[in-house]
Design an enzyme around this catalytic site. Sequence first.
Site, PDB file in Angstrom:
ATOM      1  N   GLN A  17     -59.338  60.205  33.493  1.00 49.57           N
ATOM      2  CA  GLN A  17     -60.523  60.124  33.548  1.00 49.57           C
ATOM      3  C   GLN A  17     -61.721  61.338  31.988  1.00 49.57           C
ATOM      4  OE1 GLN A  17     -61.084  59.254  37.112  1.00 49.57           O
ATOM      5  NE2 GLN A  17     -62.698  57.839  36.683  1.00 49.57           N
ATOM      6  N   HIS A 111     -53.754  61.057  40.472  1.00 51.20           N
ATOM      7  CA  HIS A 111     -55.109  59.508  40.989  1.00 51.20           C
ATOM      8  C   HIS A 111     -54.904  58.817  39.826  1.00 51.20           C
ATOM      9  CE1 HIS A 111     -59.108  60.383  41.806  1.00 51.20           C
ATOM     10  NE2 HIS A 111     -59.184  59.577  41.061  1.00 51.20           N
ATOM     11  N   ASN A 155     -54.276  59.598  45.615  1.00 48.82           N
ATOM     12  CA  ASN A 155     -55.779  59.645  45.260  1.00 48.82           C
ATOM     13  C   ASN A 155     -56.036  58.047  46.085  1.00 48.82           C
ATOM     14  OD1 ASN A 155     -57.952  59.962  44.574  1.00 48.82           O
ATOM     15  ND2 ASN A 155     -58.248  58.793  43.464  1.00 48.82           N
ATOM     16  N   GLU A 156     -56.813  58.674  47.097  1.00 48.95           N
ATOM     17  CA  GLU A 156     -56.689  56.742  47.310  1.00 48.95           C
ATOM     18  C   GLU A 156     -55.906  56.067  47.481  1.00 48.95           C
ATOM     19  OE1 GLU A 156     -60.719  55.257  45.358  1.00 48.95           O
ATOM     20  OE2 GLU A 156     -61.834  56.974  46.279  1.00 48.95           O
TER      21      GLU A 156
HETATM   22  C1  BGC Z   1     -61.920  57.106  41.926  1.00 47.17           C
HETATM   23  C2  BGC Z   1     -62.873  57.703  40.395  1.00 47.17           C
HETATM   24  C3  BGC Z   1     -63.960  56.815  40.215  1.00 47.17           C
HETATM   25  C4  BGC Z   1     -64.920  56.747  41.309  1.00 47.17           C
HETATM   26  C5  BGC Z   1     -65.892  56.174  41.073  1.00 47.17           C
HETATM   27  C6  BGC Z   1     -62.918  56.862  42.926  1.00 47.17           C
HETATM   28  O1  BGC Z   1     -62.259  55.396  43.301  1.00 47.17           O
HETATM   29  O2  BGC Z   1     -60.892  58.372  42.887  1.00 47.17           O
HETATM   30  O3  BGC Z   1     -61.499  58.150  39.802  1.00 47.17           O
HETATM   31  O4  BGC Z   1     -64.086  57.251  39.141  1.00 47.17           O
HETATM   32  O5  BGC Z   1     -64.194  56.180  42.646  1.00 47.17           O
HETATM   33  O6  BGC Z   1     -65.157  55.083  41.005  1.00 47.17           O
END
Ligand code: BGC
Length: 425
Positions: A17, A111, A155-156
């Site tokens: 990002q 990520h 991540n997530e």
């Molecule tokens: C993610 C980010 C994303 C943010 C805002 C999260 O789900 O880890 O990469 O930019 O939310 O939407």
Amino acid sequence: MAFPEGFLVGAAVAAHQVEGNNTKSDFWLMEQMEHTSYAEPSLLACDHYNRYEEDIRLAAGAGLNAFRFSIEWARVEPEPGVFDEAALDHYRSVIDCCRENGLEPIVTLFHFSSPAWLIRQGGWESPETPAAFARYVRHVAEGLGDRLNYVFTINEANLGAQIAGYIKLAANGDADGANIQMGLNLEERDEQADAMAREYQDLFGTTSPASFNTPRTDAGNRVIMEAHRRAREVLREVCPQARVGLTLSLHDLQTAEGGEDAEKEQWRIEFEQFRPAFEGDDVLGVQNYTRAIVGPDGMLPTERGARVTQMGYEYCPEAAARVVRRVASEFSGEILMTENGVATADDAERCEFIDRALPELEACAEDGIPLTGYCHWSLLDNFEWESGYRMQFGLVVVDRETMERTPKPSLAVLGAWARGVGDRE
Ligand code: BGC
């Protein structure tokens, strides 16, 4: 009231990002397709790969004491088994720069964006992926692990599960209520499905590539969990001092009349089904952006007239602490809020968001919840995935022409919380 001694207050970014030119990744290729669901390509992003020192200094100058960023697998291992030492050296410099500026580096190993080769090999639905991930993690751990106190593997981990849930709702005509906490254009994906499938076939050798931001099957969720466990094993062996965990995207779920069972099911999808992965971790990364009210058929659309963010979901700073309290009642390890923030063009709204979220989180820590830190999403206005650059999550403006950085007032507001003076300044 104040956060306990050593509490981390920082800002977060993710490689794809902000870094720019992530050419070996799956997302880069998908962004460049003729038929694409991406609003625009990431291109140079925020040029953070070259400007990380300036960015870290901005965060430190405001008083923050932590910086969360991710290491890009596609840079470190651009071809299977071929490692780019210059990329690893780069991330070593980023970590050292954090330390020199008094910021705790909080590293995420994955990520969302994958090396394109991984997707050609079946991506996040392939049983081979955990071994490939473990090989990459070993390389990073051996090169950088001794410098780190916090490592998040994935991540997530639950993102694909949430997307699968959304698509199920959409099939029943109930998609309005699903708030995925990530910039996605699922309708565009649908509308151009055939044309995209043809391009996918050329790029990845399959018409439905299993990138991380696609709906996951149950088997795919097991692949992700296994990838996490294998990575944790490696990290515990190579850098036992590092606290290891994964992060989850969690809504602050609230139940409307008759929604009790659906609410339980949503929590199972988002949290409970990942227990085999996070149970036994040192730390759990909690990421929250809003609340969601659940009716008998699932999440309800945001109430008409509600205050909403640029992402379309409800503006709700209090949601963060409620999620932390819920997680603490079901997970006994340390909790770090790895993401929380708001997309808005009006920075006063972000200042308000921080000043409303942080006291509630302080109260969590006061109540003995093992919450040890808070990372605001995001340090910079950046590339919000399929939504492109139009979402403004940053504490700092990035001029898209010149790449010049201009801190917003919210950076100082967050800095005051980091310095323990919060809204009392
Ligand atoms: C993610 C980010 C994303 C943010 C805002 C999260 O789900 O880890 O990469 O930019 O939310 O939407």
